[in-house]
Design a protein around this motif. Sequence first.
Motif, short mmCIF file in Angstrom:
data_model
loop_
_atom_site.label_atom_id
_atom_site.label_comp_id
_atom_site.label_asym_id
_atom_site.label_seq_id
_atom_site.Cartn_x
_atom_site.Cartn_y
_atom_site.Cartn_z
N PHE A 206 -16.31 -4.30 11.53
CA PHE A 206 -16.54 -5.54 12.28
C PHE A 206 -16.00 -5.42 13.70
N SER B 203 -4.09 -1.44 13.28
CA SER B 203 -5.03 -0.94 14.28
C SER B 203 -6.38 -0.61 13.65
N ILE B 204 -6.42 -0.48 12.33
CA ILE B 204 -7.67 -0.18 11.64
C ILE B 204 -8.31 -1.43 11.02
N THR B 205 -7.49 -2.28 10.38
CA THR B 205 -8.07 -3.42 9.64
C THR B 205 -7.90 -4.77 10.35
N LYS B 206 -6.97 -4.88 11.28
CA LYS B 206 -6.63 -6.18 11.89
C LYS B 206 -6.37 -7.23 10.82
N ASN B 207 -5.84 -6.80 9.70
CA ASN B 207 -5.61 -7.73 8.59
C ASN B 207 -4.41 -7.26 7.78
N PRO C 95 -3.24 4.35 5.42
CA PRO C 95 -3.93 4.35 6.73
C PRO C 95 -4.67 5.67 6.99
N VAL D 78 -9.69 -11.68 11.54
CA VAL D 78 -9.01 -12.88 11.05
C VAL D 78 -7.85 -13.20 11.98
N LEU E 202 3.92 2.11 9.88
CA LEU E 202 2.66 2.18 9.13
C LEU E 202 1.91 0.86 9.16
N ARG F 70 9.97 2.95 8.99
CA ARG F 70 8.75 3.70 8.63
C ARG F 70 7.65 2.74 8.17
N THR G 69 -14.59 -0.28 15.61
CA THR G 69 -13.34 0.45 15.37
C THR G 69 -12.47 -0.24 14.32
N LYS G 70 -12.99 -1.28 13.68
CA LYS G 70 -12.20 -1.97 12.66
C LYS G 70 -12.96 -1.98 11.34
N VAL G 71 -12.21 -1.83 10.26
CA VAL G 71 -12.85 -1.81 8.95
C VAL G 71 -11.99 -2.55 7.94
N PRO H 8 0.83 -1.22 0.00
CA PRO H 8 0.00 0.00 0.00
C PRO H 8 0.86 1.26 0.00
N PHE I 31 5.40 -0.39 2.86
CA PHE I 31 4.61 0.71 2.28
C PHE I 31 5.41 1.40 1.18
N LYS J 227 0.03 0.91 12.29
CA LYS J 227 -1.09 1.84 12.17
C LYS J 227 -2.23 1.20 11.36
N LEU J 228 -1.87 0.57 10.26
CA LEU J 228 -2.87 -0.09 9.43
C LEU J 228 -3.56 -1.20 10.21
#
Lengths: 504, 504
Positions: free
Chosen positions: A371, B69-73, A146, A377, B63, B59, A162-164, A141, B80, B66-67
């Motif tokens: 979710f 913490s949002i997607t857990k995936n 993020p 996962v 990231l 770095r 808080t997760k997407v 990515p 990055f 950080k990612l």
Amino acid sequence: MAWIQRLSLSRIYPSSWTGCFHGSVCRGLSVTSANAAVQKLVPNEYDGPSVKTPIPGPRSQELIAKLDSITKNSGTVQYFVDFKASLGNYLVDVDGNRLLDLFMQISSIPIGYNHPAVIDVLKSSDNLHAMVNRPALGVFPGETFPDMLDQAFMQCAPKGLTKVQPMMCGACSNENAIKQAFLTYRRKKRGGPATQEEMDSCVTGKEPGCPLYTVLSFNGSFHGRTLGCLSMTNSKPIFRLDFPSLGWPVAPFPRLNYPLEDFVSENKAEESRCLQEVIRSIEENKVRGRDVAAVIVEPIQGEGGDNLASADFFRQLQAICKEHGVALVLDEVQTGCGTSGHFWAHEAWGLPEPPDFVTFSKKMLSGGYYFKDEFAVDAPSRIFNTWMGDPPKLLMLGAIIKVIQEMDLVGQARESGQYMMDGIKDLQARYPQHLSRARGMGTHIAVDGKDAESAAKIASLVREKGVIMGLSGKQSIRFRPALVFQPHHADICLERFDDVLASL
Amino acid sequence: MAWIQRLSLSRIYPSSWTGCFHGSVCRGLSVTSANAAVQKLVPNEYDGPSVKTPIPGPRSQELIAKLDSITKNSGTVQYFVDFKASLGNYLVDVDGNRLLDLFMQISSIPIGYNHPAVIDVLKSSDNLHAMVNRPALGVFPGETFPDMLDQAFMQCAPKGLTKVQPMMCGACSNENAIKQAFLTYRRKKRGGPATQEEMDSCVTGKEPGCPLYTVLSFNGSFHGRTLGCLSMTNSKPIFRLDFPSLGWPVAPFPRLNYPLEDFVSENKAEESRCLQEVIRSIEENKVRGRDVAAVIVEPIQGEGGDNLASADFFRQLQAICKEHGVALVLDEVQTGCGTSGHFWAHEAWGLPEPPDFVTFSKKMLSGGYYFKDEFAVDAPSRIFNTWMGDPPKLLMLGAIIKVIQEMDLVGQARESGQYMMDGIKDLQARYPQHLSRARGMGTHIAVDGKDAESAAKIASLVREKGVIMGLSGKQSIRFRPALVFQPHHADICLERFDDVLASL
């Protein structure tokens, strides 16, 4: 007839959107004295519809023929759009017809055509390199990804979630949300690593590696058109005829009587009957080894005919899911992003805890799902595909969410929706032979025609007068305006609608 | 070691791409005297890799956290990317590591990072309104949509295929291509309109409205991760474990021995065995009422380990499909768009007639499929979803196709691929204990490591030296460079690869 103008003064458009931001859209604009007094959310928006040709007009017909020579699948195309001239709530077609659009590209334009905040995103050189190089977001990515997720999805996340997981469209959002539900269900049931037999058998789709687990959906539902989603879509033959099915269970969705206040006990009994069927199906399928891993439901059934249920129904549904260890997946593809008068329609229900999954798309520009942590996962690459979303759409959505929040467009949908609903109910009272069952939340409104033919005819005649309405289910007329829809737009629609009803 | 420089002088870059088109990418550029002589397809491209930190660097690690913490995936994220600094064949990561990229975002960047032709599309004010308003292309498309389809898809259509259905990604392209095959199969079998029983039963996914028809796929295949596509994907447990399956039939795909010239009769017998199994499966499933409506196959199995078969195998497969009234769906999601040295890999086979469907995505920026006229839908809304594609991607692809044609980048892939293959075969000859089975078409090349661990270790060590290679199947190292990959890039890769092999 007079529909009173009501407008919250807190929603004055930001000064950055002033004057003519794009030459072409201002051509031929004339402000009437009556409308000059209205505080428009869309500066320089057209004053009203203008229909010059039959629809589709000659240029549209020419383009339909051209398209059909390429796709052989143009039968659903109504007309072609001049996106340069379209603005705010107004769609301008290629024959110069200016239509007040209360359907908005199947409910998927959030803040109107050519909103300057979205144009700015596309014009910004800062964003160029995120748009020109399409990344495999699950592997390589870009640096700002993020932040994009935060601004697009986390700023408007349903309370407690808080997760997407970003995706591409509504169908792949639902496909992947239920996949994540299957993973979690099996992880809990298995309690340890997969057996060698499971690993070997799954590669070619056999048990025990591929379980017989199911998802329970409702009669009247629509969750998308890929084969997994179709197995949860139970509304019209056109969606499923001739396509193989996973054979998953289906429960009845409440069929409420309107007006609600006259049918309190009947509707309560109807909802109770449906919930009992949900319990029965979950228990029966478990006995048969076809465990229901998830229940999927729309807060308002969109394609299936704008069917609603009470907040109590959904609270009880959540309790049933919890008791049986079944994930509750709310499909907010059509109800999300403010249209219901809440950012997420389920926020109106007062659920004791967040739903397990909330899927989205349409007005959110691309897809995804929120979710709960417990459904995350537990290994890499279980939920994955090459793109996993699309950065330009996230950038655009980030700007849109900011506009929605700064201008309280969700509150606007609540107000405009109430105004529109009052008008629809008034029409229904005056034309009971033509209209019934006015219902909705926010601007997510529908009313039934007396049959399919009548509803289609009304929508067609109103379109001839310059207003686009949609259809849903068997005989419903549906409204899905943008969040910049205001009472003065409702007035135009209601007047034209009234004229048509009077002429029938 | 010397890999001879070979370059067709007909592929000089257009003069419009000269000098530094974006300041940031030119920072720190120094041209060595050796490389100065090479006619670069990407002006101002970096001279070589430069690795400054472990990968992922600090770095990237920040990231990734950080990612997550949002997607857990985030478990599949490698690092990055600094998309502003990346150029042509070079990916620059957020820690300043400059990597020669022979994997290109899972084979989905067609003509390198930040190509000026693509940047121009995004900067053009003519395109702005097609990008800012996301249309429901099946209902209200923009005026330029047919032209976009023409420039993006019809200019590069496989010979004999003149119809195309745009979609969003590879999975929905395959889902909808097989849906269209199901429709056609049943239309021919039924010979008339659907019965009322079919119409009624299909709504909730039951027979006879939803038939038990199947799609035959091959061992080692990958066709996507939605549940329909997963039912045709038979490569690794991670794709299918714990997900319900449609239980469709699977035939063996040839496992060829290399070098091909030493195993002519064995390979012929292996292909014949697989084709017999295809026939047996089609006939057996028909008897069971599970008619095979389509056979889906990749020209080269991409995720499953770069498995190839001969042109004769595919010609015979087409003949079998035709004889049994089964649609042949070629999944060119990974092999399409020039990488094989033909625009479509199947063009190398000399098929007596076009395939029934050719699906695509990845380098084509969005999805879709070509199909023969006889497979066209015969009613509106049978193949449909809200978006049905994405205009900005079509605009970008239109410009890319023009570049590919003007610069003969398909011919370039053939030349660069041959050069690369010669180098890989040379390495294989010198390190037989580490490499085997070098194979491929054009730049779509793979070579096996001695086992999964060894292949992964080699790829990791080569990356430490600044070159990105991919993995596929159980133990294959795969190369998926962009179409601007040239022999001098191959030299860099082969030198680093050689160093790593020598060090093992």
